[in-house]
Design a protein around this motif. Structure first.
Motif, PDB file in Angstrom:
ATOM      1  N   ASP A 174      55.458 -87.716 -58.272  1.00  0.00           N
ATOM      2  CA  ASP A 174      56.288 -87.189 -59.354  1.00  0.00           C
ATOM      3  C   ASP A 174      55.647 -87.385 -60.723  1.00  0.00           C
ATOM      4  N   GLY A 175      54.343 -87.670 -60.746  1.00  0.00           N
ATOM      5  CA  GLY A 175      53.606 -87.667 -62.004  1.00  0.00           C
ATOM      6  C   GLY A 175      53.737 -88.916 -62.845  1.00  0.00           C
ATOM      7  N   TYR A 196      52.859 -86.565 -65.379  1.00  0.00           N
ATOM      8  CA  TYR A 196      51.478 -86.196 -65.683  1.00  0.00           C
ATOM      9  C   TYR A 196      50.838 -85.531 -64.466  1.00  0.00           C
ATOM     10  N   HIS A 197      49.871 -84.671 -64.744  1.00  0.00           N
ATOM     11  CA  HIS A 197      49.135 -84.006 -63.682  1.00  0.00           C
ATOM     12  C   HIS A 197      47.893 -84.795 -63.324  1.00  0.00           C
ATOM     13  N   ASP A 198      47.389 -84.536 -62.113  1.00  0.00           N
ATOM     14  CA  ASP A 198      46.073 -85.050 -61.729  1.00  0.00           C
ATOM     15  C   ASP A 198      45.006 -84.442 -62.638  1.00  0.00           C
ATOM     16  N   PRO A 254      36.866 -87.951 -59.685  1.00  0.00           N
ATOM     17  CA  PRO A 254      35.795 -88.766 -60.267  1.00  0.00           C
ATOM     18  C   PRO A 254      34.440 -88.318 -59.750  1.00  0.00           C
ATOM     19  N   PRO A 255      33.394 -88.402 -60.547  1.00  0.00           N
ATOM     20  CA  PRO A 255      32.064 -87.905 -60.120  1.00  0.00           C
ATOM     21  C   PRO A 255      31.578 -88.536 -58.822  1.00  0.00           C
ATOM     22  N   PHE A 256      31.906 -89.820 -58.589  1.00  0.00           N
ATOM     23  CA  PHE A 256      31.400 -90.480 -57.386  1.00  0.00           C
ATOM     24  C   PHE A 256      32.129 -90.032 -56.120  1.00  0.00           C
ATOM     25  N   ALA A 257      33.212 -89.237 -56.273  1.00  0.00           N
ATOM     26  CA  ALA A 257      33.970 -88.796 -55.095  1.00  0.00           C
ATOM     27  C   ALA A 257      34.166 -87.287 -55.080  1.00  0.00           C
ATOM     28  N   ASP A 258      33.290 -86.559 -55.752  1.00  0.00           N
ATOM     29  CA  ASP A 258      33.445 -85.103 -55.835  1.00  0.00           C
ATOM     30  C   ASP A 258      32.906 -84.443 -54.571  1.00  0.00           C
ATOM     31  N   GLY A 318      46.367 -78.366 -64.151  1.00  0.00           N
ATOM     32  CA  GLY A 318      46.959 -79.058 -65.298  1.00  0.00           C
ATOM     33  C   GLY A 318      45.911 -79.912 -65.966  1.00  0.00           C
ATOM     34  N   GLY A 319      46.251 -80.389 -67.123  1.00  0.00           N
ATOM     35  CA  GLY A 319      45.302 -81.179 -67.893  1.00  0.00           C
ATOM     36  C   GLY A 319      45.566 -82.659 -67.767  1.00  0.00           C
ATOM     37  N   LEU A 320      44.511 -83.442 -67.914  1.00  0.00           N
ATOM     38  CA  LEU A 320      44.646 -84.894 -67.912  1.00  0.00           C
ATOM     39  C   LEU A 320      45.124 -85.340 -69.277  1.00  0.00           C
TER      40      LEU A 320
END
Length: 577
Positions: free
Chosen positions: A241-242, A546-548, A553-557, A565-567
């Motif tokens: 739920d953000g 809030y949205h994801d 993260p770069p190490f888990a892309d 949505g925006g961070l």
């Protein structure tokens, strides 16, 4: 006559002035100022205090196998108290609660030479004293004016009379094991690379060694050393739920040798990772009112906010304070069988070191065990050198951050049951369920941990306190089953909350950290048993979702993408207690 609490041979670290030489410089300048600060027609100083703190601090912070921060520094600052007039009436009004150092010119002159060069130190004391004396004269006449324009019904004498002491401790200059600590933190922080769902994780360590010198015009001479070490592990997860929720563990230590080994820290890290997974799936019930069982750690925070701050002596006499317990000495304020005391001379609770312990307070008064509530009856208050009605002696609780004016503050704030009283945790949980059923409620709550608390004692504001909750469980009144909940915070009014205590436990737990008040941030400890309240209110703590992030993260892309949505920022982070 001078009372001697402890004497040691002088200690002279290579390349630095001897501790006694620093004390001699402070005494010399204090005597010179006391004799020479004369303005014809104006009151002279009747009391002066000089204090010097030299802080050697290390800050380490690691995440994702990297050292995000590694900073070590030494700095020193001075404090001067100039009192003009007499012990009956002087320049301090309202116990100094209305003073703010940042509003005065003297706040720009509190730095001392980092190498403690005697000549430079004397010059710094001279400059600060001149400014403090001018401010004291201005405050004295403002105080005089207030006595003509207002009825100061709670005003008492200006300052207690105390016996001077001599108390000197050895000072150490050993290096912190910085490189070893860095290696452990960096290595452990690699675990976060396996958990891309955890945001802003870190493992941190801060260490401070504080050397303090204090002299007064009465003859008090003090040299002390204290070490404070805090280890923190924390991270955040985003729920469906953000809502960003936090999981953390904190450790509070008083010596380098008390820092736990790598295996212990790794277990604490595992606990945080498990907790964050539970919080990610936990429900948010919104508001709640009903019976509540608080662990000793959680109960300690409640007592600190609802009771402790309201027993600080200056709050009994200052204008603008609500004075909740000022006229309740001798009356019942807690259930029979409960005692409340503050004992800075305690160094440990069981095996756990206490942050609130000290030997001499910041006004040069020996720390002492003070019984505040006996068998539920209010007996006394925390006192500095500011008198209170019915109390004309300090009990060694004058504390400050080294900059603001000292006031009565908690040290080791202890709540305990009378011998032979108190119930087991299982018995308290059974009574919690019974209360919920008797009240016709579907649930009770168990609060295991509280992150932080805050309260207001001013008469213009609502008399409430609030607690940021770390671990809360909702207990089904029919089945007794419990489940983890999140996104709620504790709220209450002090008198109502204390009167709703219906039972307490046997064992004690601690709560430690920094306490913020008018005299600055100071280290404190709380010790309390579990308590059962017939009614407690919880409110929802967040209303914004809030949205994801768009990208992982770069190490888990792995090429996948999250919700659209925006961070955005989580906003205000919690402050330490």
């Amino acid at each position: 006559m001078t009372a001697v609490s402890r004497l040691i041979p002088p200690y002279h670290p290579p390349g630095q002035p001897e501790p006694q030489d620093i004390l001699d410089v402070m005494q010399q300048e204090l005597r010179r100022s006391l004799d020479g600060l004369i303005v014809p027609g104006s009151p002279r100083p009747y009391f002066m205090l000089y204090a010097l703190r030299r802080v050697h601090a290390l800050r380490l912070r690691a995440a994702h196998g990297a050292l995000l921060r590694s900073r070590e520094a030494t700095h020193a600052h001075i404090y001067t108290d100039v009192r003009v007039g007499s012990h009956k009436f002087d320049n301090v009004i309202d116990g100094g609660l209305g003073e703010r150092s940042e509003d005065r010119e003297s706040s720009d002159w509190v730095e001392a030479p980092d190498d403690l060069d005697p000549k430079a130190l004397q010059i710094a004391l001279w400059k600060l004293t001149q400014l403090k004396f001018d401010e004291a004269l201005e405050d004295y006449y403002d105080h005089k004016k207030a006595t003509l324009s207002e009825y100061l019904r709670d005003e008492v004498s200006a300052m207690t009379r105390e016996r001077p002491i001599v108390h000197k401790e050895p000072l150490h200059h050993d290096d912190f094991p910085r490189a070893a600590w860095e290696r452990v933190l960096v290595d452990l922080s690699r675990r976060f690379l396996q958990h891309p769902e955890i945001y802003d994780p870190c493992i941190s360590l801060s260490a401070e060694r504080i050397h303090r010198w204090l002299v007064t015009s009465e003859g008090t001479n003090v040299i002390t050393e204290d070490v404070f070490i805090q280890i923190g592990i924390e991270g955040w997860v985003l729920t469906e739920d953000g809502v960003y929720v936090e999981g953390s563990r904190q450790m509070y230590l008083r010596a380098i040798e008390e820092v736990p080994d790598r295996a212990t820290l790794e277990r604490a890290l595992d606990e945080v990772i498990v907790e964050l997974a539970l919080l990610r799936e936990a429900e948010s019930p919104g508001a709640y009112i009903g019976p509540a069982l608080l662990s000793g750690q959680a109960a300690s925070t409640l007592f600190h906010e609802a009771l402790g701050h309201r027993l600080e002596g200056e709050r009994l006499i200052a204008r603008g304070e609500s004075k909740t317990f000022a006229r309740k000495r001798g009356e019942r304020i807690l259930p029979a069988g409960l005692n409340v005391l503050d004992d800075p001379t305690m160094t440990h609770c069981g095996d756990e070191p206490l942050w609130g312990s000290y030997r001499v307070d910041d006004e040069g008064i020996p720390a002492s065990r003070t019984m505040l509530v006996e068998d539920g009856i209010l007996r006394s208050f925390l006192q500095s050198r500011t008198p209170v009605p019915g109390g004309d002696q300090s009990n060694g609780h004058g504390r400050h951050d080294g900059i603001e004016r000292p006031m009565a503050r908690m040290g080791n704030f202890v709540v305990e049951g009378a011998p032979g009283q108190g119930e087991s945790w299982d018995a308290l949980k059974a009574r919690l369920i019974e209360l919920a059923r008797a009240q016709g409620r579907r649930h009770g709550v168990i609060i295991r941990r509280i992150l932080a608390g805050e309260t207001s004692t001013a008469d213009y504001d609502f008399q409430v306190f609030k607690g940021t909750l770390a671990e809360v469980h909702l207990v089904d009144a029919t089945t007794g089953a419990s489940k983890r909940i999140r996104d709620v915070e504790l709220i209450g009014t002090p008198l109502a909350a204390l009167q709703r205590i219906v039972a307490f436990g046997r064992d004690q737990e601690t709560d430690q950290g920094f306490c913020y008040a008018e005299s600055g941030s100071i280290p404190v400890s709380g010790v309390a048993p579990p308590i059962l309240l017939s009614e407690l209110e919880l409110q929802q703590s967040s209303t914004t979702g809030y949205h994801d992030p768009l990208l992982p993260p770069p190490f888990a892309d792995d090429g996948s993408r999250g919700r659209k949505g925006g961070l955005r920022s989580r906003g205000k982070r919690r402050k330490a207690v």
